[in-house]
Design a protein around this motif. Structure first.
Motif, PDB file in Angstrom:
ATOM      1  N   ASN A   1       0.840  -1.176   0.079  1.00  8.84           N
ATOM      2  CA  ASN A   1       0.009   0.051   0.114  1.00  8.84           C
ATOM      3  C   ASN A   1       0.871   1.179  -0.041  1.00  8.84           C
ATOM      4  OD1 ASN A   1      -2.472  -1.296  -0.241  1.00  8.84           O
ATOM      5  ND2 ASN A   1      -2.632  -1.502   2.308  1.00  8.84           N
ATOM      6  N   HIS A   2       1.817   1.293   0.777  1.00 11.52           N
ATOM      7  CA  HIS A   2       2.858   2.280   0.819  1.00 11.52           C
ATOM      8  C   HIS A   2       3.389   2.540  -0.549  1.00 11.52           C
ATOM      9  CE1 HIS A   2       6.130   4.906   1.769  1.00 11.52           C
ATOM     10  NE2 HIS A   2       7.041   4.084   1.166  1.00 11.52           N
ATOM     11  N   SER A   3       3.845   1.566  -1.205  1.00  9.88           N
ATOM     12  CA  SER A   3       4.363   1.749  -2.685  1.00  9.88           C
ATOM     13  C   SER A   3       3.393   2.218  -3.659  1.00  9.88           C
ATOM     14  CB  SER A   3       5.030   0.355  -3.136  1.00  9.88           C
ATOM     15  OG  SER A   3       6.108  -0.315  -2.313  1.00  9.88           O
ATOM     16  N   MET A   4       2.324   2.036  -3.573  1.00  7.98           N
ATOM     17  CA  MET A   4       1.248   2.353  -4.290  1.00  7.98           C
ATOM     18  C   MET A   4       0.787   3.881  -3.987  1.00  7.98           C
ATOM     19  SD  MET A   4       0.324  -0.198  -6.507  1.00  7.98           S
ATOM     20  CE  MET A   4      -1.067   0.615  -7.288  1.00  7.98           C
ATOM     21  N   ASN A   5       0.888   4.128  -2.681  1.00 10.08           N
ATOM     22  CA  ASN A   5       0.683   5.644  -2.208  1.00 10.08           C
ATOM     23  C   ASN A   5       1.722   6.533  -2.770  1.00 10.08           C
ATOM     24  OD1 ASN A   5      -1.753   5.493  -1.058  1.00 10.08           O
ATOM     25  ND2 ASN A   5      -0.843   4.688   0.989  1.00 10.08           N
ATOM     26  N   VAL A   6       3.069   6.203  -2.876  1.00  8.86           N
ATOM     27  CA  VAL A   6       4.082   6.656  -3.225  1.00  8.86           C
ATOM     28  C   VAL A   6       4.036   6.978  -4.709  1.00  8.86           C
ATOM     29  CG1 VAL A   6       6.781   6.682  -3.642  1.00  8.86           C
ATOM     30  CG2 VAL A   6       5.801   5.991  -1.373  1.00  8.86           C
ATOM     31  N   ALA A   7       3.619   5.951  -5.296  1.00  7.02           N
ATOM     32  CA  ALA A   7       3.547   6.076  -6.749  1.00  7.02           C
ATOM     33  C   ALA A   7       2.438   7.058  -7.351  1.00  7.02           C
ATOM     34  CB  ALA A   7       3.197   4.725  -7.626  1.00  7.02           C
ATOM     35  N   GLU A   8       1.699   7.257  -6.538  1.00 13.36           N
ATOM     36  CA  GLU A   8       0.612   8.338  -6.713  1.00 13.36           C
ATOM     37  C   GLU A   8       1.018   9.492  -6.403  1.00 13.36           C
ATOM     38  OE1 GLU A   8      -2.431   8.231  -7.842  1.00 13.36           O
ATOM     39  OE2 GLU A   8      -2.255   6.466  -8.699  1.00 13.36           O
ATOM     40  N   ALA A   9       1.763   9.719  -5.130  1.00  8.43           N
ATOM     41  CA  ALA A   9       2.254  11.225  -4.698  1.00  8.43           C
ATOM     42  C   ALA A   9       3.303  11.458  -5.902  1.00  8.43           C
ATOM     43  CB  ALA A   9       3.277  10.778  -3.351  1.00  8.43           C
ATOM     44  N   CYS A  10       3.921  10.526  -6.432  1.00  8.68           N
ATOM     45  CA  CYS A  10       5.051  10.930  -7.459  1.00  8.68           C
ATOM     46  C   CYS A  10       4.384  11.232  -8.807  1.00  8.68           C
ATOM     47  CB  CYS A  10       6.222   9.689  -7.644  1.00  8.68           C
ATOM     48  SG  CYS A  10       7.145   9.210  -6.529  1.00  8.68           S
ATOM     49  N   PHE A  11       3.263  10.653  -9.061  1.00  9.09           N
ATOM     50  CA  PHE A  11       2.350  11.179 -10.512  1.00  9.09           C
ATOM     51  C   PHE A  11       2.054  12.532 -10.154  1.00  9.09           C
ATOM     52  CE2 PHE A  11      -1.616  11.624 -12.565  1.00  9.09           C
ATOM     53  CZ  PHE A  11      -1.465  11.240 -13.843  1.00  9.09           C
TER      54      PHE A  11
ATOM     55  N   ILE B   1       5.853  11.875   1.499  1.00 10.39           N
ATOM     56  CA  ILE B   1       4.550  12.581   1.896  1.00 10.39           C
ATOM     57  C   ILE B   1       3.500  11.756   1.201  1.00 10.39           C
ATOM     58  CG2 ILE B   1       5.456  14.830   1.475  1.00 10.39           C
ATOM     59  CD1 ILE B   1       4.280  14.878  -1.479  1.00 10.39           C
ATOM     60  N   SER B   2       3.848  10.405   1.141  1.00 12.60           N
ATOM     61  CA  SER B   2       2.754   9.498   0.711  1.00 12.60           C
ATOM     62  C   SER B   2       1.556   9.455   1.615  1.00 12.60           C
ATOM     63  CB  SER B   2       3.251   8.068   0.238  1.00 12.60           C
ATOM     64  OG  SER B   2       3.620   7.518   1.642  1.00 12.60           O
ATOM     65  N   GLU B   3       0.389   9.291   1.056  1.00 11.12           N
ATOM     66  CA  GLU B   3      -0.745   9.182   1.869  1.00 11.12           C
ATOM     67  C   GLU B   3      -0.493   8.523   3.253  1.00 11.12           C
ATOM     68  OE1 GLU B   3      -5.534   7.835   1.306  1.00 11.12           O
ATOM     69  OE2 GLU B   3      -4.429   8.486  -0.268  1.00 11.12           O
ATOM     70  N   ASP B   4       0.086   7.384   3.319  1.00 16.98           N
ATOM     71  CA  ASP B   4       0.115   6.541   4.567  1.00 16.98           C
ATOM     72  C   ASP B   4       1.122   7.373   5.705  1.00 16.98           C
ATOM     73  OD1 ASP B   4       1.994   5.567   2.032  1.00 16.98           O
ATOM     74  OD2 ASP B   4       2.988   4.827   3.773  1.00 16.98           O
ATOM     75  N   ARG B   5       1.952   8.304   5.098  1.00 15.34           N
ATOM     76  CA  ARG B   5       2.629   8.973   6.267  1.00 15.34           C
ATOM     77  C   ARG B   5       1.878   9.567   7.189  1.00 15.34           C
ATOM     78  NH1 ARG B   5       7.295   5.850   5.560  1.00 15.34           N
ATOM     79  NH2 ARG B   5       8.580   6.527   3.839  1.00 15.34           N
TER      80      ARG B   5
END
Length: 197
Positions: free
Chosen positions: A24-34, A134-138
């Protein structure tokens, strides 16, 4: 599912390799990067992919991570070689390059430096470094304030992030790689010079 159908296989791979929380963290980071790529005019697809894969080696055995780090030709600093928490970044860069056959040098460098930073990072590399923070899970103290900084001025955000990370390592009496010192000095100087223009 991934934002990009062509990355579905990578998403499946990390889902198999990582715990639910880390996936989930990895998916959130991908979205933050996007989102950061959209804000700063970077290549959204490449930023998303680097964010998606940044922790691909995070939950492999420490022995394997260490072995891949030491054996790599990615110039790990002695402080990195002595710090288990940093091995997954170098090992991840090696894995992405050698096992997934991704030859994009910027994506490889973004994964390699996503934990410690370095001087003169490309826009994509800065986006992955900050996207991870800054991903959503942080949910660390002042993360919302820091998110605002990231969308306001990416270079100033780099300075703030490096101060936070260096202080965090010092509080734990950890070792700081020279790359982090070089990044800190570079962005402090860069931002001071930018403000004086």
């Amino acid at each position: 599912m991934s934002r990009y159908e062509e990355f579905d296989a990578y998403e499946k791979l990390i889902k198999e390799r990582l715990s639910k929380k880390r996936f989930n963290h990895s998916m959130n980071v991908a979205e933050a990067c996007f989102d950061l790529a959209e804000r700063y005019g970077a290549d959204k697809k490449r930023c998303y992919l680097a964010g998606l894969l940044h922790d691909v080696m995070k939950e492999d055995s420490k022995e394997k991570q260490r072995e891949m780090t030491i054996a790599s030709e990615l110039a790990p600093d002695p402080a990195e070689c002595e710090t288990p928490a940093l091995w997954h970044a170098v090992a991840g860069a090696v894995f992405v390059r050698d096992e997934l056959n991704i030859s994009d040098e910027e994506i490889i460098r973004a994964i390699r430096f996503h934990t410690i930073g370095c001087a003169e990072m490309s826009l994509l590399e800065k986006i992955v470094y900050l996207g991870d923070m800054i991903s959503e899970d942080r949910d660390y103290k002042d993360v919302d304030k820091f998110r605002d900084f990231c969308y306001d001025d990416i270079d100033k955000a780099m300075s703030i992030a490096l101060i936070y990370n260096v202080q965090s390592v010092c509080k734990k009496c950890g070792l700081i790689p020279r790359y982090s010192f070089e990044a800190y000095n570079y962005y402090m100087k860069f931002n001071k010079e930018k403000e004086s223009l």
